[in-house]
Scaffold this active site. Structure first.
Site, PDB file in Angstrom:
ATOM      1  N   ARG A  13      -0.294   4.401  -0.391  1.00  0.00           N
ATOM      2  CA  ARG A  13      -1.104   5.602  -0.204  1.00  0.00           C
ATOM      3  C   ARG A  13      -0.642   6.449   0.981  1.00  0.00           C
ATOM      4  O   ARG A  13      -0.107   5.940   1.950  1.00  0.00           O
ATOM      5  CB  ARG A  13      -2.576   5.226  -0.016  1.00  0.00           C
ATOM      6  CG  ARG A  13      -3.185   4.650  -1.273  1.00  0.00           C
ATOM      7  CD  ARG A  13      -4.578   4.167  -1.059  1.00  0.00           C
ATOM      8  NE  ARG A  13      -4.597   2.969  -0.227  1.00  0.00           N
ATOM      9  CZ  ARG A  13      -5.678   2.245   0.005  1.00  0.00           C
ATOM     10  NH1 ARG A  13      -6.836   2.596  -0.520  1.00  0.00           N
ATOM     11  NH2 ARG A  13      -5.613   1.167   0.756  1.00  0.00           N
ATOM     12  N   ASP A  24       0.853  -1.186   0.000  1.00  0.00           N
ATOM     13  CA  ASP A  24       0.000   0.000   0.000  1.00  0.00           C
ATOM     14  C   ASP A  24       0.887   1.233   0.000  1.00  0.00           C
ATOM     15  O   ASP A  24       1.617   1.476   0.961  1.00  0.00           O
ATOM     16  CB  ASP A  24      -0.919  -0.023   1.223  1.00  0.00           C
ATOM     17  CG  ASP A  24      -2.068   0.956   1.130  1.00  0.00           C
ATOM     18  OD1 ASP A  24      -1.953   1.963   0.394  1.00  0.00           O
ATOM     19  OD2 ASP A  24      -3.092   0.733   1.804  1.00  0.00           O
TER      20      ASP A  24
END
Length: 192
Positions: free
Chosen positions: A128, A126
Site C-alpha cells: 500500500r 504490504d
C-alpha cells in the site's frame, strides 16, 4: 491536488448514523482509482480519522479471516458519535488486488501465513501507498487528528501531513483470524 479529481458531496444515512460522502479520483499512469471519504458534517479541528484499505471479503462479506470489517464498523460507530472521517482507499489485499488476494487466501488455506502467502505470489507483505490519504487530509485542511489504527506504517505516513495521536481499534480475535492477528503483531509491528 494535481492528481485528484473531487466529486460533489452527498448525504449517506447508515445504520451508524448520518454521514456525508465524497469521492476522490486518483489519476495515475495506470489509469484512475476512486477513493471514498465518509464523514460527519461538522467534525472538529482534531477529528477521529480511520484510514481504511478496501477489503471486499471483510467489509462486504463479513469474512472472519481478518479484522477489517469489524474495524470499519467500529470506526463508523465511533465517528458517528464523536465526529470525523473514514478515508476508504481502494487498496484491496494490502495493495495486491482482489484476484491476487484470493490466490493468497488459497495458500493460507494450505497453512502459510498472510506474509508468506503474499511473498509466494510475488508481492511484499504490504504494497500500500498512503500518500493519496495525505492529499485528502490537505483537501479537508486537517492539521491534527486522532487516528484510529494499530498500524505504525499508517501513523508514519500521515505524520507527514498532520499531527497524529493514535487511538487503538481492537477487534476481538476468533478461531479464523487469531493467527492472522498474531502475524500482524509479531511480523508487521502492529500495536495489538
Amino acid at each position: 491536488m494535481k492528481r485528484l479529481e473531487v466529486s460533489n458531496q452527498a448525504k449517506l444515512p447508515t445504520q451508524f448514523g448520518e454521514f456525508c460522502i465524497q469521492c476522490f479520483r486518483e489519476k495515475g499512469s495506470s489509469g484512475s482509482k476512486d477513493h471514498l471519504v465518509v464523514f460527519t458534517p461538522n467534525f472538529s479541528q482534531n477529528p477521529l480519522v480511520r484510514l481504511h484499505s478496501e477489503c471486499l471479503t471483510g467489509d462486504a462479506l463479513g469474512s472472519q479471516k481478518c479484522d477489517c470489517g469489524g474495524a470499519l464498523q467500529m470506526a463508523l460507530e465511533r465517528i458517528s458519535k464523536e465526529g470525523g472521517l473514514v478515508i476508504y482507499l481502494r487498496q484491496e489485499g494490502r495493495g495486491i488486488g482482489l484476484f491476487n488476494k484470493v490466490n493468497a487466501y488459497a495458500l493460507q488455506d494450505k497453512g502459510y501465513d498472510t506474509i508468506q502467502a503474499n511473498e509466494m505470489i510475488g508481492f511484499k507483505d504490504d504494497e500500500r501507498d498512503y500518500s493519496i490519504a495525505g492529499e485528502i487530509l490537505e483537501y479537508y485542511r486537517i492539521k491534527k487528528m486522532r487516528l484510529l489504527t494499530n498500524n505504525p506504517k499508517k501513523i508514519a505516513a500521515l505524520e507527514k501531513y498532520a499531527e497524529v495521536t493514535r487511538e487503538s481499534l481492537i477487534v476481538c480475535a476468533n478461531e479464523h483470524n487469531q493467527g492472522y492477528l498474531e502475524v500482524k503483531k509479531l511480523k508487521m509491528g502492529h500495536l495489538l
